[in-house]
Design an enzyme around this catalytic site. Sequence first.
Site, PDB file in Angstrom:
ATOM      1  N   SER A  39      38.803 -28.090 -61.295  1.00 45.15           N
ATOM      2  CA  SER A  39      39.919 -28.841 -60.723  1.00 45.15           C
ATOM      3  C   SER A  39      40.444 -29.827 -61.779  1.00 45.15           C
ATOM      4  O   SER A  39      40.804 -29.418 -62.878  1.00 45.15           O
ATOM      5  CB  SER A  39      39.466 -29.535 -59.438  1.00 45.15           C
ATOM      6  OG  SER A  39      40.565 -30.020 -58.712  1.00 45.15           O
ATOM      7  N   ASP A  42      42.110 -20.211 -53.014  1.00 45.42           N
ATOM      8  CA  ASP A  42      42.142 -21.516 -53.670  1.00 45.42           C
ATOM      9  C   ASP A  42      43.481 -22.212 -53.463  1.00 45.42           C
ATOM     10  O   ASP A  42      44.503 -21.588 -53.137  1.00 45.42           O
ATOM     11  CB  ASP A  42      41.897 -21.310 -55.178  1.00 45.42           C
ATOM     12  CG  ASP A  42      41.521 -22.571 -55.915  1.00 45.42           C
ATOM     13  OD1 ASP A  42      41.485 -23.657 -55.311  1.00 45.42           O
ATOM     14  OD2 ASP A  42      41.262 -22.468 -57.132  1.00 45.42           O
ATOM     15  N   HIS A  63      38.656 -23.459 -53.241  1.00 40.68           N
ATOM     16  CA  HIS A  63      38.642 -24.397 -54.361  1.00 40.68           C
ATOM     17  C   HIS A  63      37.220 -24.709 -54.835  1.00 40.68           C
ATOM     18  O   HIS A  63      36.987 -24.885 -56.030  1.00 40.68           O
ATOM     19  CB  HIS A  63      39.361 -25.684 -53.968  1.00 40.68           C
ATOM     20  CG  HIS A  63      39.795 -26.522 -55.130  1.00 40.68           C
ATOM     21  ND1 HIS A  63      40.571 -26.042 -56.152  1.00 40.68           N
ATOM     22  CD2 HIS A  63      39.546 -27.830 -55.438  1.00 40.68           C
ATOM     23  CE1 HIS A  63      40.794 -26.996 -57.051  1.00 40.68           C
ATOM     24  NE2 HIS A  63      40.183 -28.086 -56.638  1.00 40.68           N
TER      25      HIS A  63
END
Length: 349
Positions: free
Chosen positions: A152, A296, A322
Site C-alpha cells: 500500500s 483490491d 488489499h
Amino acid sequence: MKHLTAPVLIMLLLMISCTNNQKENLTSPEKSSYLDYSGSDDQITGGIKMIPVETAIGTFNVYTKRMGNNPKIRVLLLHGGPGGTHEEFGNFDGFLPKEEIEYIYYDQLDSYYSDKPNDSTLWTTEHFVEEVEQVRKALQLNKDNFYLLGQSWGGILAMEYALKYQENLKGLIVSNMVASAPSYTKYANEVLGPQMDPDVLKEIMDMEANHDFDNPRYSELLMNHYYTEHILRMPLEKWPKSVNLLFEHLNPNIYVYMQGHSEFGMTGNATLKDWDVSGRLSEIKVPTLMLGAKYDTMDPTYMEWMASEVQNGRSVTTNGSHLSQFDDPETYFSGLIKFIKDVDAGEFK
C-alpha cells in the site's frame, strides 16, 4: 563355536558401523543457524533494535525487529498507511520461517512503535526514502541480500526508494499499490464505488461532501460494505488480531495529511493525491515482483501492466483484496517465496 572367516568378520564390522552411523544421524541432526541469535547484538532484545534516524528537526528512534537469520536473504517490510504499523504483516511468521527467509519488521517514524515527533514537515516521500536508507545502513543490508517489500503506502515508498537507491537492492516487491495516485482514485470512483449498493454509496458520498468523517455511521458503512469487500474479505468478527491492532494503532494525523479522509482514492488536500511515477517505472532495473489482488482497492490489471514496465518484472495476482496476505495467503506467499528464491538462485526471468 567355529572361528569366523576374515570376509565374514569384515562384513559384520561394516554392518555394525552402518548401524551406529544411522543411530548417530537420528540423534544428532544437522542444526540450522536460522533461529540462532547467539552472539548477535540484538539477542537480548529478541531481535528488536531501535534505530536512530537523523531528520531536519532532530534525531529520533524507529522500531525494527529481525526475524530469523539468513545473511543471503533479508527482507525489509514497509507498512502501509501512512501511519500504519508492522502488524499488517502479522502472519508472515506463519510462512517465511520454514523457508529460512530473514525478514525485518519496521515501524516508520510517527508510527505506533517508533518515536512520534508529529511534525508534518517530515511527512514527505523524500523524508521517508532517506529514513529507509538510514535503516538499511544501520542493519547492514546490501545489494547481495537486500529485498525491499512495501505494501500500500509502503509500495509507494518502495518504488520511490528503488528509483533513487536501487543499486543497494537485490530485489523489489510492490504489494497492493499502483504507481499513480490519480489512477487509484479513478478506479475507486469509477469501478469499485458503482459496485456498492446505490443507497449505501449515496449515504457515504453525502457524508464525505459534508466532511462528516467523524460520524460513527461513516465508519460503520465503510467497514461493513467496503472494507469487507476490498480491504480484507472476511466477516469483521473473523479479522485477525494483528489486523485489528493495525487499525487500533493507526496514526490518523499523518494518514489524513498524506492519504486524506476518503477511502475512495486520495482527495482534498492529501499531499499524495497527485503522486505518479508510472512514467518512471522503466528506470527500475532490479528484479521486481508486483503483487496484486482481484478484489483490491488497487486495479489488478494496472499492477500487471506495471510488471511489464519495469526492466525485470514479474506479476502475481491473488484472489484476495488489499490485505491479500490474509485472505489469499496460499497465492500470496507462494508467489513471494518463489520470487525471492528465484532471485537468490540467479534464476529469475
